[in-house]
Design a protein around this motif. Structure first.
Motif, PDB file in Angstrom:
ATOM      1  N   ALA A 171       0.816  -1.220   0.000  1.00  0.00           N
ATOM      2  CA  ALA A 171       0.000   0.000   0.000  1.00  0.00           C
ATOM      3  C   ALA A 171       0.851   1.272   0.000  1.00  0.00           C
ATOM      4  O   ALA A 171       0.314   2.373  -0.118  1.00  0.00           O
ATOM      5  CB  ALA A 171      -0.939   0.000   1.206  1.00  0.00           C
ATOM      6  N   GLY A 172       2.159   1.131   0.141  1.00  0.00           N
ATOM      7  CA  GLY A 172       3.028   2.299   0.134  1.00  0.00           C
ATOM      8  C   GLY A 172       3.030   3.087   1.432  1.00  0.00           C
ATOM      9  O   GLY A 172       3.421   4.256   1.452  1.00  0.00           O
ATOM     10  N   VAL A 173       2.612   2.452   2.516  1.00  0.00           N
ATOM     11  CA  VAL A 173       2.602   3.115   3.823  1.00  0.00           C
ATOM     12  C   VAL A 173       4.048   3.266   4.295  1.00  0.00           C
ATOM     13  O   VAL A 173       4.862   2.355   4.140  1.00  0.00           O
ATOM     14  CB  VAL A 173       1.776   2.283   4.839  1.00  0.00           C
ATOM     15  N   GLU A 174       4.362   4.425   4.888  1.00  0.00           N
ATOM     16  CA  GLU A 174       5.714   4.663   5.388  1.00  0.00           C
ATOM     17  C   GLU A 174       5.996   3.758   6.583  1.00  0.00           C
ATOM     18  O   GLU A 174       5.263   3.771   7.577  1.00  0.00           O
ATOM     19  CB  GLU A 174       5.889   6.122   5.804  1.00  0.00           C
ATOM     20  N   ILE A 175       7.046   2.971   6.483  1.00  0.00           N
ATOM     21  CA  ILE A 175       7.501   2.131   7.586  1.00  0.00           C
ATOM     22  C   ILE A 175       8.552   2.936   8.349  1.00  0.00           C
ATOM     23  O   ILE A 175       9.587   3.293   7.793  1.00  0.00           O
ATOM     24  CB  ILE A 175       8.087   0.788   7.084  1.00  0.00           C
ATOM     25  N   VAL A 176       8.275   3.224   9.602  1.00  0.00           N
ATOM     26  CA  VAL A 176       9.143   4.059  10.426  1.00  0.00           C
ATOM     27  C   VAL A 176      10.207   3.217  11.123  1.00  0.00           C
ATOM     28  O   VAL A 176      11.333   3.658  11.333  1.00  0.00           O
ATOM     29  CB  VAL A 176       8.305   4.837  11.466  1.00  0.00           C
ATOM     30  N   TYR A 177       9.847   1.998  11.497  1.00  0.00           N
ATOM     31  CA  TYR A 177      10.746   1.062  12.179  1.00  0.00           C
ATOM     32  C   TYR A 177      10.464  -0.301  11.575  1.00  0.00           C
ATOM     33  O   TYR A 177       9.331  -0.798  11.639  1.00  0.00           O
ATOM     34  CB  TYR A 177      10.467   1.087  13.688  1.00  0.00           C
ATOM     35  N   ASP A 178      11.466  -0.894  10.949  1.00  0.00           N
ATOM     36  CA  ASP A 178      11.257  -2.127  10.189  1.00  0.00           C
ATOM     37  C   ASP A 178      10.888  -3.294  11.105  1.00  0.00           C
ATOM     38  O   ASP A 178      11.179  -3.287  12.303  1.00  0.00           O
ATOM     39  CB  ASP A 178      12.510  -2.464   9.387  1.00  0.00           C
ATOM     40  N   ILE A 179      10.281  -4.302  10.514  1.00  0.00           N
ATOM     41  CA  ILE A 179       9.813  -5.454  11.282  1.00  0.00           C
ATOM     42  C   ILE A 179      10.984  -6.120  12.003  1.00  0.00           C
ATOM     43  O   ILE A 179      12.047  -6.329  11.424  1.00  0.00           O
ATOM     44  CB  ILE A 179       9.018  -6.436  10.390  1.00  0.00           C
ATOM     45  N   THR A 180      10.765  -6.396  13.287  1.00  0.00           N
ATOM     46  CA  THR A 180      11.846  -6.848  14.171  1.00  0.00           C
ATOM     47  C   THR A 180      11.297  -7.785  15.230  1.00  0.00           C
ATOM     48  O   THR A 180      10.206  -7.574  15.745  1.00  0.00           O
ATOM     49  CB  THR A 180      12.490  -5.626  14.886  1.00  0.00           C
ATOM     50  N   ASN A 181      12.080  -8.803  15.561  1.00  0.00           N
ATOM     51  CA  ASN A 181      11.796  -9.635  16.730  1.00  0.00           C
ATOM     52  C   ASN A 181      12.503  -8.986  17.912  1.00  0.00           C
ATOM     53  O   ASN A 181      13.735  -8.905  17.937  1.00  0.00           O
ATOM     54  CB  ASN A 181      12.323 -11.061  16.542  1.00  0.00           C
ATOM     55  N   GLU A 182      11.730  -8.503  18.886  1.00  0.00           N
ATOM     56  CA  GLU A 182      12.298  -7.792  20.018  1.00  0.00           C
ATOM     57  C   GLU A 182      12.654  -8.765  21.144  1.00  0.00           C
ATOM     58  O   GLU A 182      11.991  -9.792  21.308  1.00  0.00           O
ATOM     59  CB  GLU A 182      11.304  -6.743  20.533  1.00  0.00           C
ATOM     60  N   PRO A 183      13.675  -8.420  21.945  1.00  0.00           N
ATOM     61  CA  PRO A 183      14.095  -9.324  23.021  1.00  0.00           C
ATOM     62  C   PRO A 183      13.044  -9.526  24.110  1.00  0.00           C
ATOM     63  O   PRO A 183      13.128 -10.479  24.881  1.00  0.00           O
ATOM     64  CB  PRO A 183      15.362  -8.655  23.583  1.00  0.00           C
ATOM     65  N   TRP A 184      12.019  -8.666  24.164  1.00  0.00           N
ATOM     66  CA  TRP A 184      10.977  -8.832  25.196  1.00  0.00           C
ATOM     67  C   TRP A 184       9.795  -9.663  24.697  1.00  0.00           C
ATOM     68  O   TRP A 184       8.746  -9.726  25.321  1.00  0.00           O
ATOM     69  CB  TRP A 184      10.517  -7.490  25.748  1.00  0.00           C
ATOM     70  N   GLY A 185       9.963 -10.320  23.540  1.00  0.00           N
ATOM     71  CA  GLY A 185       8.982 -11.318  23.117  1.00  0.00           C
ATOM     72  C   GLY A 185       7.913 -10.874  22.143  1.00  0.00           C
ATOM     73  O   GLY A 185       6.907 -11.567  22.000  1.00  0.00           O
ATOM     74  N   VAL A 186       8.092  -9.742  21.477  1.00  0.00           N
ATOM     75  CA  VAL A 186       7.136  -9.343  20.454  1.00  0.00           C
ATOM     76  C   VAL A 186       7.836  -9.222  19.114  1.00  0.00           C
ATOM     77  O   VAL A 186       9.038  -8.996  19.034  1.00  0.00           O
ATOM     78  CB  VAL A 186       6.412  -8.003  20.792  1.00  0.00           C
ATOM     79  N   ARG A 187       7.073  -9.395  18.074  1.00  0.00           N
ATOM     80  CA  ARG A 187       7.515  -9.103  16.704  1.00  0.00           C
ATOM     81  C   ARG A 187       6.696  -7.886  16.305  1.00  0.00           C
ATOM     82  O   ARG A 187       5.467  -7.889  16.435  1.00  0.00           O
ATOM     83  CB  ARG A 187       7.247 -10.283  15.783  1.00  0.00           C
ATOM     84  N   ARG A 188       7.369  -6.836  15.816  1.00  0.00           N
ATOM     85  CA  ARG A 188       6.644  -5.595  15.574  1.00  0.00           C
ATOM     86  C   ARG A 188       7.305  -4.761  14.494  1.00  0.00           C
ATOM     87  O   ARG A 188       8.442  -5.003  14.095  1.00  0.00           O
ATOM     88  CB  ARG A 188       6.566  -4.770  16.855  1.00  0.00           C
ATOM     89  N   PHE A 189       6.531  -3.758  14.026  1.00  0.00           N
ATOM     90  CA  PHE A 189       7.042  -2.704  13.165  1.00  0.00           C
ATOM     91  C   PHE A 189       6.226  -1.455  13.445  1.00  0.00           C
ATOM     92  O   PHE A 189       5.141  -1.525  14.015  1.00  0.00           O
ATOM     93  CB  PHE A 189       7.010  -3.094  11.682  1.00  0.00           C
ATOM     94  N   PHE A 190       6.780  -0.301  13.079  1.00  0.00           N
ATOM     95  CA  PHE A 190       6.074   0.971  13.215  1.00  0.00           C
ATOM     96  C   PHE A 190       5.760   1.486  11.828  1.00  0.00           C
ATOM     97  O   PHE A 190       6.615   1.439  10.931  1.00  0.00           O
ATOM     98  CB  PHE A 190       6.932   2.034  13.910  1.00  0.00           C
ATOM     99  N   MET A 191       4.553   2.012  11.644  1.00  0.00           N
ATOM    100  CA  MET A 191       4.194   2.673  10.391  1.00  0.00           C
ATOM    101  C   MET A 191       3.545   4.004  10.706  1.00  0.00           C
ATOM    102  O   MET A 191       3.096   4.236  11.825  1.00  0.00           O
ATOM    103  CB  MET A 191       3.297   1.788   9.539  1.00  0.00           C
ATOM    104  N   ARG A 192       3.530   4.883   9.713  1.00  0.00           N
ATOM    105  CA  ARG A 192       2.962   6.217   9.900  1.00  0.00           C
ATOM    106  C   ARG A 192       1.587   6.270   9.257  1.00  0.00           C
ATOM    107  O   ARG A 192       1.416   5.878   8.110  1.00  0.00           O
ATOM    108  CB  ARG A 192       3.882   7.275   9.278  1.00  0.00           C
ATOM    109  N   ASP A 193       0.600   6.752  10.017  1.00  0.00           N
ATOM    110  CA  ASP A 193      -0.752   6.879   9.468  1.00  0.00           C
ATOM    111  C   ASP A 193      -0.840   8.142   8.605  1.00  0.00           C
ATOM    112  O   ASP A 193       0.125   8.908   8.516  1.00  0.00           O
ATOM    113  CB  ASP A 193      -1.805   6.824  10.589  1.00  0.00           C
TER     114      ASP A 193
END
Length: 116
Positions: free
Chosen positions: A83-105
């Motif tokens: 969709a061309g949404v801006e990814i602010v923080y790329d997808i990552t497996n975090e040491p505290w047990g989540v997989r996440r990414f940041f995008m801008r609305d």
């Protein structure tokens, strides 16, 4: 007294513009629309009210205004890229047990998308 719900209110010059991002991309339903305010909700979700207060977003990232837990973070990441949404923080497996990414609305807000 019991808190029944916590709702984040994001400022937007035109709330209808939120449909493509929050309605279509995140597949949330419009549960209220008065023109000046549009409220989205997950289908059938009965989430416990939560509020986070943070000095940073973890791993030296900015604090996102919203954190949205999904059942398939990789699927949503792929859809956001298409969709061309801006990814602010790329997808990552975090040491505290989540997989996440940041995008801008569309309004400039950083949204944390995660799966446990």
């Amino acid at each position: 007294m019991t808190v029944l719900r916590i709702v984040s209110n994001l400022h937007a010059p035109d709330p209808q513009m939120a449909q493509a991002f929050y309605g279509d991309l995140l597949e949330l339903d419009v549960v209220m629309d008065h023109g000046w305010i549009r409220t989205f909700a997950a289908k059938g979700a009965a989430a416990m009210p939560q509020l986070s207060v943070a000095s940073e977003g973890g791993n030296n990232t900015p604090v996102p205004v919203l954190s949205i837990e999904v059942d398939d973070v990789d699927r949503l990441y792929a859809r956001a890229k298409v969709a061309g949404v801006e990814i602010v923080y790329d997808i990552t497996n975090e040491p505290w047990g989540v997989r996440r990414f940041f995008m801008r609305d569309p309004f400039g807000n950083i949204v944390n998308i995660l799966s446990h």
